[in-house]
Design an enzyme around this catalytic site. Structure first.
Site, PDB file in Angstrom:
ATOM      1  CG  ASP A   1      -1.769   1.240   1.332  1.00  0.00           C
ATOM      2  OD1 ASP A   1      -2.047   1.852   0.282  1.00  0.00           O
ATOM      3  OD2 ASP A   1      -2.170   1.597   2.460  1.00  0.00           O
TER       4      ASP A   1
ATOM      5  CG  ASN B   1       4.822   5.960   6.588  1.00  0.00           C
ATOM      6  OD1 ASN B   1       6.030   6.046   6.742  1.00  0.00           O
ATOM      7  ND2 ASN B   1       3.958   6.600   7.364  1.00  0.00           N
ATOM      8  CB  ILE B   2       5.737   2.144   1.020  1.00  0.00           C
ATOM      9  CG1 ILE B   2       5.909   3.326   0.059  1.00  0.00           C
ATOM     10  CG2 ILE B   2       5.393   0.866   0.247  1.00  0.00           C
ATOM     11  CD1 ILE B   2       7.082   3.170  -0.898  1.00  0.00           C
TER      12      ILE B   2
ATOM     13  CG  ASP C   1      -6.085   4.848  -0.401  1.00  0.00           C
ATOM     14  OD1 ASP C   1      -6.717   5.234  -1.405  1.00  0.00           O
ATOM     15  OD2 ASP C   1      -5.713   5.633   0.491  1.00  0.00           O
TER      16      ASP C   1
ATOM     17  N   GLY D   1       1.261   4.908   0.191  1.00  0.00           N
ATOM     18  CA  GLY D   1       0.567   6.111   0.622  1.00  0.00           C
ATOM     19  C   GLY D   1       1.440   7.335   0.470  1.00  0.00           C
ATOM     20  CG  ASN D   2      -0.279  11.068  -0.327  1.00  0.00           C
ATOM     21  OD1 ASN D   2       0.096  11.393  -1.440  1.00  0.00           O
ATOM     22  ND2 ASN D   2      -1.542  10.812  -0.054  1.00  0.00           N
TER      23      ASN D   2
END
Length: 255
Positions: free
Chosen positions: A6, A11-12, A109, A8-9
């Site tokens: 996933d 974190n991964i 997401d 994200g802006n």
């Protein structure tokens, strides 16, 4: 094992899933300037730390809200495992009926979270994801995604407040002792943390009024565990919701 990713802006999130069991879940920082080779090194180190041999990875699936990172990370997985990742987006079967004006604008997401929530709970549902942004998505009685809301996340609000007000200090994400703060730090905690909880309570109440029925509310995201205890609305917290949804979509599409 499959890798569920996933992006994200901030974190991964990377999950290792075997069957219905999440073996590990780790995070690395999202960095749009990194090359696929750099992400490949990050991923190799992460898997080594978790004791995972790359030869045991049968496949992977990625949901991303950061397009410039998606290609780099997808290439990194290909270099490391020799296998092409599934990507949540056009061409991937989700089984989710999206009834908004432009379904293509729905974040990957959000789709994954709704898919996971529908597998474990009966609609109507409200799915809350608290990360960089706080998203609230509504699924009607038929399980269709009919809309929702997007607002700044807790950390964005906190950073904006401390960066733009010279006299206000930084603070930790602690639960305020009371709504009426007695000093600057307590006032900020009340406004940011309790304010977010009240926002969720208010949004959920108004959304249920528009639906004309009560819903089951499911929440995920790193910030959620700090905010949800202050909500008056009953909320089911599932920190693994996105990883579960990604694993389910992988299995469905591989069949």
């Amino acid at each position: 094992m499959i890798l569920a990713v996933d992006i994200g802006n901030s974190n991964i999130v990377i999950g290792g899933v075997e069957g219905d069991r999440i073996v590990f879940e780790s995070r690395i920082r999202t960095d749009a300037t990194k090359t696929s080779d750099e992400y490949c090194v990050d991923l190799k180190i992460l898997l080594d730390v978790q004791g995972v041999d790359t030869s045991s990875i049968e496949g992977s699936i990625i949901a991303s809200v950061v397009p410039q990172v998606l290609n780099s990370f997808q290439t990194a997985i290909l270099k490391l495992t020799g296998k092409t990742s599934l990507v949540v987006g056009p061409g991937l079967k989700t089984g989710l009926n999206i009834k908004i004006e432009n379904p293509a604008q729905t974040g990957a997401d959000l789709v994954v979270g709704c898919v996971a929530a529908l597998r474990e709970h009966k609609p109507p549902l409200i799915v809350v994801d608290m990360g960089t942004a706080t998203t609230v998505v509504v699924l009607d009685e038929s399980g269709a995604l009919i809309g929702g809301s997007i607002s700044p996340g807790v950390k964005i609000s906190m950073d904006a407040l401390t960066e733009r007000t010279a006299l206000l200090p930084g603070l930790q994400l602690d639960q305020p002792k009371r709504a009426i703060g007695k000093n600057t730090i307590d006032c900020m905690r009340s406004g940011i943390m309790l304010g977010t909880a009240c926002m969720l309570d208010g949004l959920i109440a108004r959304m249920e009024a528009e639906l004309g029925c009560k819903t089951t509310v499911v929440a995920t995201g790193g910030i959620a565990k700090f905010v949800l205890p202050m909500c008056q609305t009953p909320v089911i917290y599932d920190k693994d919701l996105i990883i579960k949804g990604l694993a389910a979509l992988y299995r469905d599409n591989k069949r």
